[in-house]
Enzyme design. Structure first.
Site, PDB file in Angstrom:
ATOM      1  N   LYS A   3       2.711  10.216 -42.581  1.00 26.28           N
ATOM      2  CA  LYS A   3       2.796  11.651 -42.206  1.00 26.28           C
ATOM      3  C   LYS A   3       3.059  11.620 -40.814  1.00 26.28           C
ATOM      4  O   LYS A   3       2.190  10.943 -40.091  1.00 26.28           O
ATOM      5  CB  LYS A   3       1.672  12.315 -42.632  1.00 26.28           C
ATOM      6  CG  LYS A   3       1.312  13.902 -42.257  1.00 26.28           C
ATOM      7  CD  LYS A   3       2.323  14.715 -42.942  1.00 26.28           C
ATOM      8  CE  LYS A   3       1.875  16.137 -42.380  1.00 26.28           C
ATOM      9  NZ  LYS A   3       3.069  17.186 -42.692  1.00 26.28           N
TER      10      LYS A   3
ATOM     11  N   CYS B  83       9.849  19.725 -35.649  1.00 23.40           N
ATOM     12  CA  CYS B  83       8.707  20.254 -36.528  1.00 23.40           C
ATOM     13  C   CYS B  83       9.031  21.584 -36.299  1.00 23.40           C
ATOM     14  O   CYS B  83       8.358  22.361 -35.601  1.00 23.40           O
ATOM     15  CB  CYS B  83       7.333  19.933 -35.783  1.00 23.40           C
ATOM     16  SG  CYS B  83       6.960  17.934 -36.345  1.00 23.40           S
TER      17      CYS B  83
END
Length: 315
Positions: A45, A133
């Site tokens: 992750k 992101c």
């Protein structure tokens, strides 16, 4: 039967499939499931320096249309923090399969702190710096700020002093392909490029309730699945053409052997699975591999090298 083995930065892999960062890789039990799966490689992750809870629920929803399958999410980078994933990376069996370690610091200093720690750990994990992101409120994507992207790559190259990769947002303009590629090509240590993260700031509305599907950011979130495949393929091929010294990892819209084949044909060396892995679990890997092998057999391709990057254009 087609030979699905491949190489990534001189590392021999059993096959070109892996998970997309953020999917089935947030905690150690999921990472261990990936390690035991049929995937050829795996990535952790994208993590921040400190743990994060992420955005409020509901923050992920699958979108099932009549002929389309996708997802929208605004996760907000929930993760266990860099130290957690570093501990996992230190005990990972690299002979079983390669591990990519993805970082996404909220500041330049955070990124450099994680880079220094990973360098000092002296483990064979492959560093990926996530420049995309799209679902952290108040934070812009570094991949869309070319000056910040250049600065970050210069600092990481100087501090890390070994090959690493980046994960990019989707680009939609030829000039942006050119400018991003020019920056990437300045840095020989940028060895691989992952294309793409989700298409940011989409809005999906439920017609019955007349509400958004997710809660954060007034329902705006990253789009995945079928909806992003053409954009993902465009980005893979654009950077494959523009960055000939770099290895491309394709991500976006893979749910079967067909999409995996298309990513490879467009120039990807590895292919990540996100939304479909989230819904189906690691059992998806053997299915997609069987389907990919069947397509190669039908076309008479014995190895991936026979067709990788050999997309034809209409004269």
């Amino acid at each position: 039967m087609a030979d699905l083995t491949t190489q990534f930065l001189e590392l021999p892999l059993k096959n070109p499939l892996m998970n997309a960062s953020g999917v089935w890789c947030s905690v150690a039990s999921q990472l261990e499931a990936l390690a035991e799966s049929a995937a050829g490689a795996m990535v952790s992750k994208s993590c921040t320096l400190q743990p994060r809870d992420g955005n409020p629920e509901p923050r992920y929803r699958v979108i099932n249309g009549e002929r389309t399958f996708g997802s929208i999410n605004s996760m907000g980078l929930p993760n266990e923090g860099f130290a957690y994933y570093l501990r996992y990376a230190q005990r990972h069996d690299y002979e079983q399969k390669p591990l990519f370690m993805s970082i996404s610091g909220l500041t330049l200093d955070d990124n450099l702190t994680m880079v220094d720690s990973l360098k000092d750990a002296v483990i064979p994990a492959l560093l990926e710096v996530n420049l995309s992101c799209p679902n952290v409120p108040g934070k812009s994507q570094i991949g869309y700020d070319f000056d910040a992207m250049d600065t970050l790559l210069a600092e990481v190259s100087s501090g890390y002093q070994r090959p690493f990769g980046v994960k990019l947002p989707p680009y939609f303009d030829m000039a942006h392909f050119d400018e991003a590629a020019e920056i990437l090509n300045r840095y020989p240590l940028v060895a691989f490029v992952t294309c793409i993260n989700s298409i940011g700031n989409a809005l999906v509305i439920d017609i019955d309730s007349e509400t958004t599907l997710i809660k954060p950011k007034d329902g705006f979130g990253g789009l995945g699945g079928d909806y992003v495949l053409p954009t993902a393929l465009a980005n893979v091929n654009a950077f494959y053409r523009r960055c000939p010294e770099k290895t491309i990892i394709g991500c976006g819209g893979v749910k079967s052997g067909t999409e995996a084949f298309l990513h490879l044909l467009a120039g990807a060396t590895l292919v990540q699975i996100g939304t479909s892995l989230y819904e189906e679990g690691p059992g998806i890997f053997p299915r997609v591999l069987d389907e990919l092998a069947a397509i190669m057999d039908d076309k008479g391709y014995k190895t991936i090298a026979d067709f990788r990057g050999k997309l034809k254009t209409i004269a």
